[in-house]
Design an enzyme around this catalytic site. Structure first.
Site, PDB file in Angstrom:
ATOM      1  N   GLU A 122       0.898  -1.274   0.062  1.00 19.66           N
ATOM      2  CA  GLU A 122      -0.030   0.124  -0.058  1.00 19.66           C
ATOM      3  C   GLU A 122       0.924   1.467  -0.048  1.00 19.66           C
ATOM      4  O   GLU A 122       2.152   1.048   0.166  1.00 19.66           O
ATOM      5  CB  GLU A 122      -1.059  -0.100   1.113  1.00 19.66           C
ATOM      6  CG  GLU A 122      -0.254   0.046   2.644  1.00 19.66           C
ATOM      7  CD  GLU A 122      -1.162  -0.183   3.655  1.00 19.66           C
ATOM      8  OE1 GLU A 122      -2.346  -0.579   3.643  1.00 19.66           O
ATOM      9  OE2 GLU A 122      -0.902   0.080   4.944  1.00 19.66           O
ATOM     10  N   HIS A 180       3.830  -0.706  10.402  1.00 21.11           N
ATOM     11  CA  HIS A 180       3.616   0.937  10.127  1.00 21.11           C
ATOM     12  C   HIS A 180       2.376   0.911  11.172  1.00 21.11           C
ATOM     13  O   HIS A 180       1.861   0.055  11.586  1.00 21.11           O
ATOM     14  CB  HIS A 180       3.189   1.118   8.767  1.00 21.11           C
ATOM     15  CG  HIS A 180       2.125   0.153   8.214  1.00 21.11           C
ATOM     16  ND1 HIS A 180       2.547  -1.080   7.796  1.00 21.11           N
ATOM     17  CD2 HIS A 180       1.024   0.190   8.048  1.00 21.11           C
ATOM     18  CE1 HIS A 180       1.268  -1.623   7.455  1.00 21.11           C
ATOM     19  NE2 HIS A 180       0.225  -0.928   7.665  1.00 21.11           N
ATOM     20  N   ARG A 200      -2.138  -7.420  13.566  1.00 23.03           N
ATOM     21  CA  ARG A 200      -1.930  -6.191  14.503  1.00 23.03           C
ATOM     22  C   ARG A 200      -1.101  -6.822  15.541  1.00 23.03           C
ATOM     23  O   ARG A 200      -1.184  -7.713  16.181  1.00 23.03           O
ATOM     24  CB  ARG A 200      -3.415  -6.195  15.156  1.00 23.03           C
ATOM     25  CG  ARG A 200      -3.421  -4.916  15.818  1.00 23.03           C
ATOM     26  CD  ARG A 200      -4.980  -4.638  16.395  1.00 23.03           C
ATOM     27  NE  ARG A 200      -5.762  -4.700  15.497  1.00 23.03           N
ATOM     28  CZ  ARG A 200      -6.876  -5.429  14.977  1.00 23.03           C
ATOM     29  NH1 ARG A 200      -7.101  -6.533  15.957  1.00 23.03           N
ATOM     30  NH2 ARG A 200      -7.942  -5.279  14.364  1.00 23.03           N
TER      31      ARG A 200
END
Length: 326
Positions: A122, A180, A200
């Site tokens: 992304e 990130h 996560r």
């Protein structure tokens, strides 16, 4: 094969998030009275969240059905051959009132094996940032699994992570495996592979309204993390008035910046692909034959692969992100 000859706008899919805020409504004019909208999915073919056309003769049709009907006329021959009836990109606007979890995404091979999904490369384009707002991207220096787990267990992970204060116009490329997080006070545009697979690794020990913690993916993440560091993570690029300039180019997507102050004639005859435009500043009108469609800051337009030439007229000085697959 049927021919598609209109620009496509889609109904935004708004997502409640524990970290979401109100900027998508107050700055980007999304329609919701909720106080915790974190994401607006502008173009999506994620299972259960397929975008619906909101304009023109195709209003009410969903993206998946459009691809099945129009095939390469919509997405391009090479894209259709590779992805079939699956749209390959997920386009979002994101508002972080609070920091997102620290996370990463698996690469294609691992995502296919574990989740029967694409990986999730992304990029971020910062549209607005409060004073001192930051992004976490990558490690400060090369590390390893042992050091990472030590800091994770001791809740000191941020000591080894790279944290940058950010401003409007900053760009970050996030390949798979790179740790990130979007910090509090950042509004950004996100372009990514079609995937909703996230590992996560730390969520700031926060609880939801019912006192529950969100799941962490410690074991899954260990083998997916890229432990190497970069000297800098911010993407350098230049702007040329009324011209497209490349910001990011990777196998999964290319994103250009197009600042517009006068009418621009666009020619995509060199591309065998759809082109997406995200308006990040101002307002513009696209014209093609008898077709006209406006988008303003916070709106997105999909130009089918069959439409190669058109004009973009600025209603006010504007900036667009231009996205396609090479």
């Amino acid at each position: 094969m049927k021919k598609i000859d209109q620009f496509l706008k889609f109904e935004p899919i708004l997502k409640d998030k524990i970290w979401g805020g109100e900027k998508l409504m107050s700055l980007l004019n999304k329609n919701s009275d909720r106080k915790d909208i974190g994401e607006s999915w502008e173009i999506s073919d994620v299972e259960g969240d397929t975008s619906i056309v909101k304009n023109g003769d195709l209003q009410g049709n969903n993206l998946k059905d459009l691809i099945k009907t129009y095939k390469s006329d919509l997405v391009g021959k090479k894209v259709y051959k590779h992805f079939g009836d699956k749209f390959p990109l997920l386009i979002k606007f994101i508002d972080a009132k609070e920091a997102l979890s620290i996370q990463l995404h698996p690469q294609d091979e691992l995502a296919k094996k574990r989740h029967n999904s694409f990986g999730k490369t992304e990029m971020w384009y910062v549209m607005q940032a409060d004073k001192k707002a930051n992004l976490i991207v990558g490690f400060k220096k090369d590390t390893n699994q042992e050091e990472y787990l030590h800091h994770l267990e001791n809740k000191s992970l941020t000591e080894i992570l790279n944290i940058d204060e950010v401003a409007k116009g900053d760009v970050y490329f996030i390949p798979t495996g790179r740790v990130h997080a979007i910090g509090a006070g950042v509004l950004l545009a996100e372009i990514q592979q079609t995937s909703d697979i996230t590992y996560r690794i730390y969520d700031w020990d926060r609880q939801d309204s019912e006192g529950n913690y969100r799941d962490l993916h410690t074991e899954e993440a260990i083998g997916a993390i890229d432990y190497t560091a970069q000297k800098s993570y911010i993407t350098d690029y230049e702007k040329k008035e009324n011209q497209s300039s490349t910001i990011v180019s990777c196998p999964y997507f290319t994103t250009n910046i197009l600042p517009i102050s006068k009418t621009v004639s666009v020619n995509h005859k060199d591309k065998d692909c759809f082109v997406i435009y995200m308006c990040v500043v101002g307002e513009v009108e696209f014209t093609y034959q008898n077709e006209k469609e406006k988008i303003k800051m916070g709106e997105t337009l999909l130009v089918p692969a069959s439409i190669k030439e058109f004009k973009v007229n600025p209603i006010k000085t504007s900036e667009l992100l231009e996205v396609y697959i090479r």
